[in-house]
Structure formats: structure tokens, C-alpha cells
Motif scaffolding. Structure first.
Motif, PDB file in Angstrom:
ATOM      1  N   VAL A  50      -9.252   2.531  12.826  1.00  0.00           N
ATOM      2  CA  VAL A  50      -9.006   2.194  14.117  1.00  0.00           C
ATOM      3  C   VAL A  50     -10.038   2.654  14.719  1.00  0.00           C
ATOM      4  CG1 VAL A  50      -6.619   1.838  15.721  1.00  0.00           C
ATOM      5  CG2 VAL A  50      -6.758   1.645  13.328  1.00  0.00           C
ATOM      6  N   PHE A  84       4.681   8.718  27.554  1.00  0.00           N
ATOM      7  CA  PHE A  84       4.211   9.914  26.612  1.00  0.00           C
ATOM      8  C   PHE A  84       4.576   9.255  25.488  1.00  0.00           C
ATOM      9  CE2 PHE A  84       7.618  12.338  24.024  1.00  0.00           C
ATOM     10  CZ  PHE A  84       6.839  13.797  24.719  1.00  0.00           C
ATOM     11  N   LEU A 106      -2.777   1.671   5.568  1.00  0.00           N
ATOM     12  CA  LEU A 106      -1.592   3.204   5.361  1.00  0.00           C
ATOM     13  C   LEU A 106      -0.199   3.180   5.530  1.00  0.00           C
ATOM     14  CD1 LEU A 106      -4.060   5.324   8.143  1.00  0.00           C
ATOM     15  CD2 LEU A 106      -3.922   5.120   5.506  1.00  0.00           C
ATOM     16  N   GLY A 107       0.585   1.568   5.065  1.00  0.00           N
ATOM     17  CA  GLY A 107       2.002   1.806   4.372  1.00  0.00           C
ATOM     18  C   GLY A 107       2.328   1.689   6.150  1.00  0.00           C
ATOM     19  N   VAL A 108       1.233   1.527   7.458  1.00  0.00           N
ATOM     20  CA  VAL A 108       2.789   1.588   8.250  1.00  0.00           C
ATOM     21  C   VAL A 108       3.558  -0.511   8.548  1.00  0.00           C
ATOM     22  CG1 VAL A 108       2.927   0.842  11.285  1.00  0.00           C
ATOM     23  CG2 VAL A 108       1.202   3.121  10.076  1.00  0.00           C
ATOM     24  N   VAL A 156       9.454  12.954  16.158  1.00  0.00           N
ATOM     25  CA  VAL A 156       9.425  11.748  16.757  1.00  0.00           C
ATOM     26  C   VAL A 156       7.348  12.231  17.289  1.00  0.00           C
ATOM     27  CG1 VAL A 156      11.295  10.281  16.807  1.00  0.00           C
ATOM     28  CG2 VAL A 156      10.054  12.185  18.928  1.00  0.00           C
ATOM     29  N   LEU A 157       7.264  13.163  17.451  1.00  0.00           N
ATOM     30  CA  LEU A 157       5.928  14.120  18.105  1.00  0.00           C
ATOM     31  C   LEU A 157       5.497  13.735  17.525  1.00  0.00           C
ATOM     32  CD1 LEU A 157       7.253  16.589  20.662  1.00  0.00           C
ATOM     33  CD2 LEU A 157       7.244  13.804  20.838  1.00  0.00           C
ATOM     34  N   THR A 158       3.861  13.245  18.004  1.00  0.00           N
ATOM     35  CA  THR A 158       2.426  13.688  16.558  1.00  0.00           C
ATOM     36  C   THR A 158       2.031  14.678  16.191  1.00  0.00           C
ATOM     37  OG1 THR A 158       1.092  13.195  18.885  1.00  0.00           O
ATOM     38  CG2 THR A 158       1.480  11.474  17.537  1.00  0.00           C
ATOM     39  N   LEU A 186      -2.217   8.465  10.632  1.00  0.00           N
ATOM     40  CA  LEU A 186      -1.253   7.643  10.804  1.00  0.00           C
ATOM     41  C   LEU A 186      -0.434   6.912   9.756  1.00  0.00           C
ATOM     42  CD1 LEU A 186      -0.644   5.401  12.732  1.00  0.00           C
ATOM     43  CD2 LEU A 186      -3.118   3.837  11.794  1.00  0.00           C
ATOM     44  N   PRO A 206       0.503  -1.080  -0.050  1.00  0.00           N
ATOM     45  CA  PRO A 206      -0.203   0.358   0.220  1.00  0.00           C
ATOM     46  C   PRO A 206       0.735   1.183   0.009  1.00  0.00           C
ATOM     47  CG  PRO A 206      -0.986  -1.711   1.572  1.00  0.00           C
ATOM     48  CD  PRO A 206       0.415  -2.110   0.626  1.00  0.00           C
ATOM     49  N   THR A 207       2.130   1.423   0.516  1.00  0.00           N
ATOM     50  CA  THR A 207       2.745   2.485   0.582  1.00  0.00           C
ATOM     51  C   THR A 207       3.693   3.143  -0.771  1.00  0.00           C
ATOM     52  OG1 THR A 207       3.947   1.647   2.360  1.00  0.00           O
ATOM     53  CG2 THR A 207       4.761   3.349   2.190  1.00  0.00           C
ATOM     54  N   ARG A 247      -0.096   1.887  18.839  1.00  0.00           N
ATOM     55  CA  ARG A 247      -1.950   1.157  19.154  1.00  0.00           C
ATOM     56  C   ARG A 247      -2.867   1.216  17.914  1.00  0.00           C
ATOM     57  NH1 ARG A 247      -4.573   7.275  21.005  1.00  0.00           N
ATOM     58  NH2 ARG A 247      -1.533   7.796  20.335  1.00  0.00           N
ATOM     59  N   ALA A 248      -2.113   1.650  17.077  1.00  0.00           N
ATOM     60  CA  ALA A 248      -3.033   1.140  15.857  1.00  0.00           C
ATOM     61  C   ALA A 248      -3.115  -0.458  15.430  1.00  0.00           C
ATOM     62  CB  ALA A 248      -3.001   2.438  14.237  1.00  0.00           C
ATOM     63  N   ILE A 308       0.328   4.657  -2.521  1.00  0.00           N
ATOM     64  CA  ILE A 308      -0.143   5.854  -1.546  1.00  0.00           C
ATOM     65  C   ILE A 308       1.051   7.330  -2.374  1.00  0.00           C
ATOM     66  CG2 ILE A 308       0.338   7.555   0.364  1.00  0.00           C
ATOM     67  CD1 ILE A 308      -0.863   4.769   1.856  1.00  0.00           C
ATOM     68  N   MET A 319       1.881   5.838  18.522  1.00  0.00           N
ATOM     69  CA  MET A 319      -0.017   5.978  17.652  1.00  0.00           C
ATOM     70  C   MET A 319      -0.133   4.893  17.224  1.00  0.00           C
ATOM     71  SD  MET A 319      -1.492   8.955  15.524  1.00  0.00           S
ATOM     72  CE  MET A 319      -0.512   9.312  13.943  1.00  0.00           C
ATOM     73  N   LYS A 320       0.810   4.867  16.173  1.00  0.00           N
ATOM     74  CA  LYS A 320       1.382   2.977  15.499  1.00  0.00           C
ATOM     75  C   LYS A 320       1.578   1.930  15.792  1.00  0.00           C
ATOM     76  CE  LYS A 320       4.554   4.801  11.948  1.00  0.00           C
ATOM     77  NZ  LYS A 320       6.141   5.019  11.078  1.00  0.00           N
ATOM     78  N   ALA A 377      -3.430  -0.341   9.971  1.00  0.00           N
ATOM     79  CA  ALA A 377      -2.432   0.383   9.932  1.00  0.00           C
ATOM     80  C   ALA A 377      -1.542  -0.082   8.574  1.00  0.00           C
ATOM     81  CB  ALA A 377      -2.178  -0.177  11.178  1.00  0.00           C
ATOM     82  N   ASP A 378      -1.034  -1.270   8.875  1.00  0.00           N
ATOM     83  CA  ASP A 378      -0.813  -1.488   7.058  1.00  0.00           C
ATOM     84  C   ASP A 378      -1.184  -0.974   6.051  1.00  0.00           C
ATOM     85  OD1 ASP A 378       0.397  -3.886   5.536  1.00  0.00           O
ATOM     86  OD2 ASP A 378      -1.428  -4.437   4.682  1.00  0.00           O
ATOM     87  N   GLU A 407      -5.026  -2.438  17.551  1.00  0.00           N
ATOM     88  CA  GLU A 407      -6.243  -2.853  17.211  1.00  0.00           C
ATOM     89  C   GLU A 407      -7.081  -2.751  16.711  1.00  0.00           C
ATOM     90  OE1 GLU A 407      -8.131  -1.976  19.504  1.00  0.00           O
ATOM     91  OE2 GLU A 407      -7.117  -1.416  21.344  1.00  0.00           O
ATOM     92  N   ASN A 408      -6.389  -2.868  14.568  1.00  0.00           N
ATOM     93  CA  ASN A 408      -6.586  -3.146  13.628  1.00  0.00           C
ATOM     94  C   ASN A 408      -5.212  -2.625  12.431  1.00  0.00           C
ATOM     95  OD1 ASN A 408      -7.805  -3.554  11.084  1.00  0.00           O
ATOM     96  ND2 ASN A 408      -9.021  -2.159  11.780  1.00  0.00           N
ATOM     97  N   ARG A 452       1.628  10.699  23.155  1.00  0.00           N
ATOM     98  CA  ARG A 452       2.200  11.631  22.010  1.00  0.00           C
ATOM     99  C   ARG A 452       2.807  11.510  21.335  1.00  0.00           C
ATOM    100  NH1 ARG A 452       1.076  15.915  25.908  1.00  0.00           N
ATOM    101  NH2 ARG A 452      -1.666  15.011  25.596  1.00  0.00           N
ATOM    102  N   THR A 453       3.632  10.509  20.660  1.00  0.00           N
ATOM    103  CA  THR A 453       4.256  10.238  19.209  1.00  0.00           C
ATOM    104  C   THR A 453       4.197   9.412  18.704  1.00  0.00           C
ATOM    105  OG1 THR A 453       5.625   8.318  20.770  1.00  0.00           O
ATOM    106  CG2 THR A 453       6.344  10.579  21.375  1.00  0.00           C
ATOM    107  N   ASN A 454       4.367   9.386  17.385  1.00  0.00           N
ATOM    108  CA  ASN A 454       4.141   8.768  16.389  1.00  0.00           C
ATOM    109  C   ASN A 454       3.921   7.533  16.591  1.00  0.00           C
ATOM    110  OD1 ASN A 454       2.815   9.913  13.855  1.00  0.00           O
ATOM    111  ND2 ASN A 454       5.137  10.750  13.259  1.00  0.00           N
ATOM    112  N   LEU A 474      -9.057   5.053  18.140  1.00  0.00           N
ATOM    113  CA  LEU A 474      -7.959   6.188  18.031  1.00  0.00           C
ATOM    114  C   LEU A 474      -9.001   7.479  17.281  1.00  0.00           C
ATOM    115  CD1 LEU A 474      -5.809   4.462  17.916  1.00  0.00           C
ATOM    116  CD2 LEU A 474      -4.858   5.097  15.507  1.00  0.00           C
TER     117      LEU A 474
END
Ligand SMILES: Nc1ncnc2c1ncn2[C@@H]1O[C@H](COP(=O)(O)OP(=O)(O)OP(=O)(O)O)[C@@H](O)[C@H]1O
Ligand SMILES: [Mg+2]
Lengths: 503, 310
Positions: free
Chosen positions: A88, B163, B187-189, A107-109, A99, A70-71, B175-176, A74, B172-173, B184-185, B179-180, B167-169, A91
Motif C-alpha cells: 500500500v 485517532f 494479508l487476510g484483511v 485496538v491500537l496499533t 496490516l 490468503p488467511t 487506509r489500506a 498465512i 490502518m485497515k 490488504a486482501d 488504497e490497495n 492510531r488504531t488497527n 502506508l
């Protein structure tokens, strides 16, 4: 902008794409049409890098392209809205959008920046969502908007929409189409998949039909009709409205009095509802989703405890019974969320068909399963309902979306229940199968089953029901006769306008 | 009983509870990362034992407690990687492969101990650090601010984990993916990379937990952890997959343990009961788990290996 040439994809026992050619120009909506299992989703997943083609070539703007994941898709400006949402749930909207993207803050969102852009996109394309809301709290229509925003945020120029309307209410579909037309006018290429022919005719510029993995034809929308498209898809003429005789209603088989059912998120979703369904009639329940239809169905099936009221099936009070006990009083139930409540993905097709009957003596031989009898029964249902599956031992999750639906419907309609509750019985199934399911529902009715059919599809409600009840905010707004009522009347009632006010 | 409610005993009980919570806190924070990304790792106790032996042996040989802790880190990282290979790349059944690692750690740490050490010799412990000013506060200072650096590190890891996750990318990955993973995949994670990372963090913290335990007790013996690694897994459920909750669980366990120890030393619990009393912390924690945890849902993809295009 896009050219796919000679795409072939084999799965164990199925040729899902057979030397398919497909292309898209900027500023057009190219629709893919085909029966359940024809290979539409497969072709699109190849384009999006979720599956790898066995043979064939993809070109974007004339350049040959290899999309491995998918990357890659995209980065080349391809976005996909999947048949089963890819969100998700815990979220927030902003997190779902951000995401997988690089953050402007290392590194921060950078969710506040993402949120701003979401609001901007929302304003441009009429996709209004609250960026800080978690997905699980949103209605399906809103979730759909998030999916589109996800693709637009990544600057997709080619957008794949795999049955985006299957779960939407008619109003939401109209809204979606406004957005899609705007994208088309902005020069995006859109690939659209739907089983609803009036939508296809309303939105497309070009239509390509797939059958058994092969392209059987490609026509411009001018000159196409519902009948001609149906004919191309199924290979025979299809009756778009089912034949039916006058209902001969008998005794009340399903009697609901003073029913109250609480929502998950608090508050009553069904409020003091009274309803009678007679043996030998189909009562259609129309309404915008989220007005208590689901809660009503689940309460009848014993999946959700009502806070007050009574439900009688063939004279037996079922409130307080387990779902299994309710079934033994003569209920069959086709749930709305069939993927979740109706099938077990890792079980085979024949195991899924057996699920409700597993204590039935026909399938037991001295207490052990009689696999011969099970196979025979499953084979018969699979053939009758044209469930497309390589073998009876294929895991259910390998079936196409519509075929999973058909498998469950076949199972639930196979007995002779006193009462049948069918929620969105033809959602996601192709027109040939929809025709068959409608015929079966009417046949079941003629065998004296009381049928409660919940549907958001007004064509279905008007075509199949003998009486139509309209639900709004957990109550029945009124019951009308589909032969005399108009769609406008029902539409107004769905929006909460009382029946006599409309007269 | 009145012996128990003296100032000195109370201070010792609270300070002891905090100390006892430390290895559990490390281990369950680590396990939490893995579980948030969808991997249940039952091998924690085995990695703790290996880290405990490694840490003990390094200190025994060099007299350097920090080197001991570092050896724990190294062992943890290696076994985190092994866990990841088994449950992410090879998609092994997560329960079974975890038990495999546990049994390996249990046996191998003892084998090395018998071969290389034999008789248990005591080692150096972590030096205590009195935090200036704070440690002079009456009572509280003694309870909270006169611990070794490892204790402060463990508790600092709690806000740090919060934190990272919130708070970090990367968080977030995590958690994603938990959960699903399909979403995530799509979206290229990379589900694989995220899970490798969380399992390595988990292994690292389990190794540290073991080394911290051995150096704190100044000893190693067979099955030193006494199943603390399994309690750590339970604490993740107890803490509803959140760092603060996990810390609450670790402290609860530490305090109950510390109270039982004090009551035993003071002779309030008779000797004959000591086996039953030793079970009290586990029982209290499990009961609390049953009451608390039902209200929270685990990550939806927990224990499910991911494969694209299924
Ligand atoms: N992962 C898979 N493994 C095995 N077979 C598969 C897999 N995915 C799809 N198939 C098979 O490939 C065929 C085409 O499936 P596909 O999902 O593309 O159909 P579709 O046209 O999208 O149908 P629907 O309208 O029901 O969504 C079906 O026969 C299906 O059973
Ligand atoms: Mg499909």
C-alpha cells in the motif's frame, strides 16, 4: 513439506493448470519454469488461496489442507511475493507489515514493536529497510525487501517468489539471492519463478517445467544447462543470443541537446544530456535503474516536460508537444511501466492493440470502426508475437503478466516508426518471446528505424545494441562498442567511474 | 455595513456559523470514512432527510430530543447497511446506487411527513449547555462555549476520527483497503468487512446529521437539507480526506452561510438578491474546493468494487 496433486484449474477458454503435481522439501529451492501463460502464477495463486482449484489436493507436512483464502495460507506458514507487488504505497513499511495482524495493544496499533522486529529480521537476513518510510518513496529493490519481510514476519516456512527478480537491478538480485540462500539453509522451502535462466541455474536445487498448464519435466539443477532448460520450456532449440549483421547507420534521427528533466521529488534526474541516435542503429542505454533513464524516455515521448534542452525527432523539435503530436512525428514508445502506462486492463486485447492507431484510415469505414479490419490486424499481431490469449475479446487484465507485455510490444513495433524508444523490452517475457522481440528490434533497425533501447539486462544490452551508452546520475558516462567493451568496464561505468579511469 | 461590525452581531455570526457547520461536519466525517476505504457514497443527502424526518417525528411525539437523535442513528445505521449491500456485496455502480438512495430519501421523507404530520408543528430544540468557566470568557465564551451538546459532540468527533484513522488497527485497515484492496486482501484483511463498517459509520453519521439539523431548526419540511448532503461530499474532497480538513470546510461553509444570513437580517443585502445570496456558501465552498483539492490525491481505490482473483 508441500505436495500438490492433480491440480486442475480452468478459466473461460483456457486450461491454466492441467493435472499438475508439484512438491517442495524443506531446505530446497524448487524453480517453476515456463513460457508466458504456462500457468505458473495460477498454480501459485491456488496454493496461496487467491484462486480455487477445480480439482486436486494440497497436502502440507502430509496433512490434507484446504486453503480457501490468503488467511488460511498465512496461518499454515505459506508466504507469497507476488509478481505485481502487494504493497500500500501511502502506508509506511511498518504499517504494511502490521496490516492484518493482531496488535499487542488491542485496538491500537503497535507499530513501534513491529518496527523493532523488522529491524531484527533485517539484521538477520540482510534486508535493510527503514520501518517508518512510506512505500511510495522507496526504490523497487527496497519494496521487494519489504515484501519478503512481510512473509518472514508471519513466520512463513514455505515462500513463493513469483518473478521476484524481474524488476531488480543485477546488484539487487545478488543481494536477494544471499537472503534466499540463507532462508534455504534455515530449512525454509522456496518456490522460485523467473524467466532468467542464469538465475535459475544459480539458485535452484530442482527445476520443474510447465507448458500449457502441464508439467513437461522435472530435473535436478546438476546437469541442467541454459540450452536444455530452454528446449524443455519452448519445445524447440532456442538461440540465446540473436543473430545480427553489421549496422549501417544513416542520419541522426533522434538528436538530444542539453536536456534537463526534473524528478517528481525535486532535483534534476537528467542533467545536460546530449545524445544522438542514427537511423538504422540500436543504441543501448545501460544503467542502474533510477539514474534518469525513465525520465529520458518519458521526456522523449512527451509524457514529461523537460526544464531545458531540445529533442529533435527526424528534424522536428518535439519539446512542448503532446504525446500524440510526438507520435505523429514518427515515434513509437514501449514504456517501462507497461501495466500502468501501456495497457488498459478493462479493454479487450484487440482494443488495446488499436489504441494508438484509432484514427488510422485502415480501420475506419466512413468514420466508423471497421471491426473486420481491426480483428484481422489484431489476429496477425497476436499470432506473430505469440500473445497467449483465449480470444481477441478477452480483457487484457486476464492475460498473464508476460503476455500483456508482448501485446504492447506487438502494438508498438507494428508500424514503421522513425524512432523507437523501448524501455526494458523483454522484462518479464519468456525466452522464446525475448528471442523474437530481439529479432524484431534488429529487423526494425535494418528497416532504418533509430532505436533507443533502455535495459538493465547486460546480456540484452550486449547482445542487441550497436553502441552502448551508460547512464549515471542523469548523465551519459560514456559510449562504448559492445564488441570490444567488457562487462566489467560497463559495470564500473554504471557505478559512476569515468571511462578513462577504467582503461 | 457598519451595523455588521458591532460586537453583538459578530458574536452572533460566529456562533451561528459554528451551529450551521454541525450537520455538515457529521455528514462529511461519515462520508470521509467511506471514501477512505474506497467507497463513494452519493446517497448522504437522502439518508440525512430520512434521519431528519425520523428525528423530527420522534421529538414531536415524545418531546425527547435525545430520543430524536437516537432515531436518527438507527435510521442511519439501517441505510448504511443498505448502501453497503448495494455497493460492496452487489458491487453496484456506486454513483447510480447513491443517487437511488438520495431519491428514495427525498421522496419517502416527504411522503411520511405528509401522511403522518401534514402541517409543520415546531418541536423542542436541544438545550444549551454553558461550559463552566470557559463560557464566561468575554466574547470567545459566547461564541464557542454556549452551544447545545450536539455541537460539542460534532467537534469532539473530529479528534476521535483522527485517532481512529491514524492510531488504531481498524483505521490502518481502512487506509489500506482504500488504497490497495488486493494488497490488504492478500494479508487476510477482509475488504468486505472493512467497507461494511465504514459505510455503517457513514450512514450513522448522516442520520445523526439529519436529525441534528431538524431538531436545531425545530421543524421538518420537504427537502429540508437543501442538498447539504452533496455539499458534505464536496467537503470531503475539500478536506483532502482528513478530519481536520473536513472540519475546516464545514466551518467555512457555516461561516459564509451565517454571514449571508446576518447581512440579510440587517437589510444590507436587498430582498431581491436573496436567492443569489443563498447560493453564496455553496459557490464559495466549491471555488475553495477547486483551488485546494487539486493538490491532494483521492484514495487510489475510490469507486472501485473489489473482487478477489480478478
Ligand atoms: N483471472 C483470470 N481470468 C481468465 N484467465 C486467466 C486469469 N488468470 C490467468 N488466466 C489465464 O491463465 C493462463 C495462465 O496464466 P498465468 O498467469 O498462470 O501464467 P504465467 O505462467 O504466470 O505466465 P507469465 O510468465 O507471463 O507470468 C493464461 O493463459 C492466462 O491468460
Ligand atoms: Mg506469472
Amino acid at each position: 513439506m508441500l505436495e500438490m496433486r492433480g491440480i486442475t484449474k480452468r478459466f473461460p477458454g483456457v486450461l491454466a493448470s492441467d493435472n499438475v503435481d508439484f512438491d517442495v522439501f524443506p531446505g530446497e529451492v524448487h524453480t517453476l519454469l515456463g513460457e508466458n501463460g504456462a500457468g505458473k502464477s495460477t498454480l501459485m495463486k491456488i496454493l496461496y488461496g487467491l484462486y480455487e482449484a477445480d480439482e486436486g489436493e494440497v497436502r502440507l507436512h502430509g496433512e490434507p489442507l484446504s486453503i480457501k483464502n490468503p488467511t488460511d495460507a498465512i496461518t499454515h506458514g505459506i508466504g507469497m511475493i507476488h509478481q505485481h507487488f502487494m504493497l500500500v504505497p501511502p502506508l509506511t513499511v511498518a504499517e504494511n507489515v502490521a496490516l492484518g495482524l493482531k496488535s499487542s495493544r488491542g485496538v491500537l496499533t503497535d507499530l513501534d514493536a513491529v518496527s523493532e522486529r523488522i529491524v531484527e529480521l533485517g539484521e538477520t537476513y540482510g534486508l535493510h529497510v527503514d520501518p517508518s518510510a512510506p512505500i511510495w518513496q522507496m526504490a523497487v529493490g527496497e519494496q521487494q525487501r519489504v515484501e519478503i519481510i512481510k512473509a518472514l514476519y508471519r513466520e512463513a516456512k514455505l515462500l513463493i517468489l513469483d518473478e521476484p527478480t524481474a524488476v531488480l537491478t543485477p546488484q539487487e538480485v545478488d543481494q536477494l539471492f544471499v537472503t534466499l540462500r540463507q532462508l534455504k539453509d534455515d530449512g525454509c522451502g522456496l518456490i522460485f519463478i523467473s524467466h532468467k535462466l542464469h538465475e535459475v541455474l544459480a539458485l535452484s536445487t530442482r527445476i520443474t517445467v510447465l507448458r500449457h498448464g502441464k508439467v513437461t519435466g522435472s530435473v535436478p539443477v546438476e546437469g541442467a544447462t541454459r540450452e536444455s532448460l530452454a528446449q524443455m520450456m519452448v519445445g524447440r532449440a532456442v538461440k540465446l543470443a540473436p543473430d545480427k549483421t553489421e549496422a549501417k547507420p544513416g542520419n541522426v534521427a533522434l538528436k538530444i541537446r542539453g536536456l534537463r528533466v526534473a524528478r517528481d521529488r525535486g532535483g534534476d534526474g537528467v542533467r545536460d544530456l546530449d545524445l544522438d541516435v542514427h537511423a538504422g542503429e540500436i543504441l543501448g542505454v545501460a544503467g542502474v535503474s533510477g539514474n534518469g533513464q525513465m525520465l529520458l524516455a518519458e521526456a522523449i515521448a512527451g509524457l514529461r516536460a523537460p526544464s531545458a534542452g531540445s529533442i529533435e525527432i527526424a528534424g522536428t523539435e518535439v519539446v512542448g508537444m503532446t504525446p500524440k503530436q510526438v507520435r505523429t512525428t514518427g515515434l513509437a514508445y514501449v514504456p517501462e511501466k507497461r501495466m500502468k502506462d501501456g495497457a488498459i486492463g478493462d479493454f479487450t486485447v484487440s482494443e488495446n492493440i488499436l489504441l494508438i492507431d484509432h484514427n488510422d484510415e485502415h480501420y475506419l469505414n466512413h468514420g466508423l470502426f471497421d471491426f473486420g479490419a481491426i480483428k484481422k490486424h489484431s489476429r496477425q499481431l497476436v499470432d506473430e508475437y505469440t500473445v497467449k490469449t483465449p480470444t481477441l475479446d478477452t480483457p487484457a487484465r486476464n492475460l498473464s503478466g508476460g503476455n500483456i507485455q508482448k501485446m504492447i510490444i506487438a502494438r508498438e513495433l507494428s508500424g514503421t516508426p522513425e524512432v523507437l524508444v523501448a524501455a526494458q523490452p523483454t522484462r518479464g517475457v519468456d525466452i522464446g518471446a525475448a528471442e523474437y522481440i530481439h529479432t524484431r528490434l534488429i529487423k526494425q533497425r535494418d528497416e532504418d528505424t533509430a532505436i533507443l533501447m533502455i535495459s538493465e539486462d547486460l546480456d540484452e544490452v550486449f547482445g542487441v545494441s550497436d553502441r552502448v551508452a551508460v547512464m549515471y546520475e542523469g548523465q551519459v558516462m560514456g559510449i562504448v562498442d559492445p564488441r570490444t567493451a567488457t562487462r566489467e568496464e560497463v559495470g564500473l561505468m554504471m557505478a559512476g567511474v569515468e571511462q578513462d579511469e577504467t582503461a | 455595513m457598519s451595523d455588521f461590525f458591532t460586537e453583538a452581531v459578530l458574536i452572533a455570526t460566529v456562533a451561528g456559523g459554528i451551529r450551521l457547520a454541525v450537520p455538515l461536519l457529521f455528514a462529511s466525517l461519515g462520508e470521509m470514512f467511506g471514501q477512505r476505504s474506497g467507497v463513494l457514497n452519493l446517497g448522504v443527502d437522502g439518508v440525512m432527510l430520512l434521519g431528519a424526518f425520523g428525528g423530527y417525528y420522534a421529538v414531536l411525539k415524545t418531546d425527547n430530543v435525545w430520543l430524536g437523535l437516537l432515531v436518527g442513528v438507527a435510521i442511519g445505521v439501517v441505510f448504511g447497511l443498505i448502501t453497503a449491500v448495494m455497493s460492496v456485496t452487489l458491487k453496484a455502480e456506486q454513483g447510480i446506487s447513491g443517487i437511488g438512495i438520495y431519491l428514495f430519501g427525498l421522496g419517502f421523507s416527504d411522503l411520511l411527513f405528509q401522511k403522518w404530520v401534514g402541517t409543520p408543528l415546531p418541536i423542542k430544540a436541544f438545550p444549551k449547555i454553558n461550559i463552566p468557566v470557559l463560557s464566561d470568557i468575554p466574547i470567545i465564551g459566547e461564541m464557542l462555549f454556549r452551544h447545545s451538546a450536539v455541537v460539542y459532540i460534532a467537534f469532539a468527533a473530529v479528534p476521535l476520527s483522527m485517532f481512529i484513522i491514524n492510531r488504531t488497527n481498524f483505521g490502518m485497515k481502512i487506509r489500506a483497503v482504500g488504497e490497495n484492496p488486493e494488497a490488504a486482501d492478500s494479508l487476510g484483511v477482509s475488504v468486505t468487512k472493512v467497507r461494511y463498517a465504514t459505510l455503517i459509520i457513514g450512514g450513522l453519521l448522516a442520520g445523526v446529521a439529519g436529525a441534528a439539523l431538524a431538531i436545531d431548526l425545530k421543524i421538518f419540511q420537504q427537502n429540508l437539507t437543501n442538498a447539504a448532503g452533496f455539499i458534505a461530499i464536496a467537503l470531503v474532497y475539500f478536506g483532502a480526506w482528513r478530519p481536520l480538513g473536513v472540519m475546516g470546510g464545514a466551518l467555512l461553509y457555516g461561516f459564509v452561510n451565517s454571514i449571508v444570513l446576518q447581512l440579510k437580517t440587517l437589510g444590507i443585502i436587498p430582498r431581491s438578491w436573496s436567492d443569489i445570496a443563498a447560493m453564496a456558501p455553496a459557490i464559495v465552498t466549491i471555488l475553495a474546493l477547486v483551488i485546494v483539492a487539486q493538490r491532494f490525491k483521492p484514495p487510489a481505490a475510490l469507486t472501485k468494487p473489489f473482487e478477489r482473483g480478478r
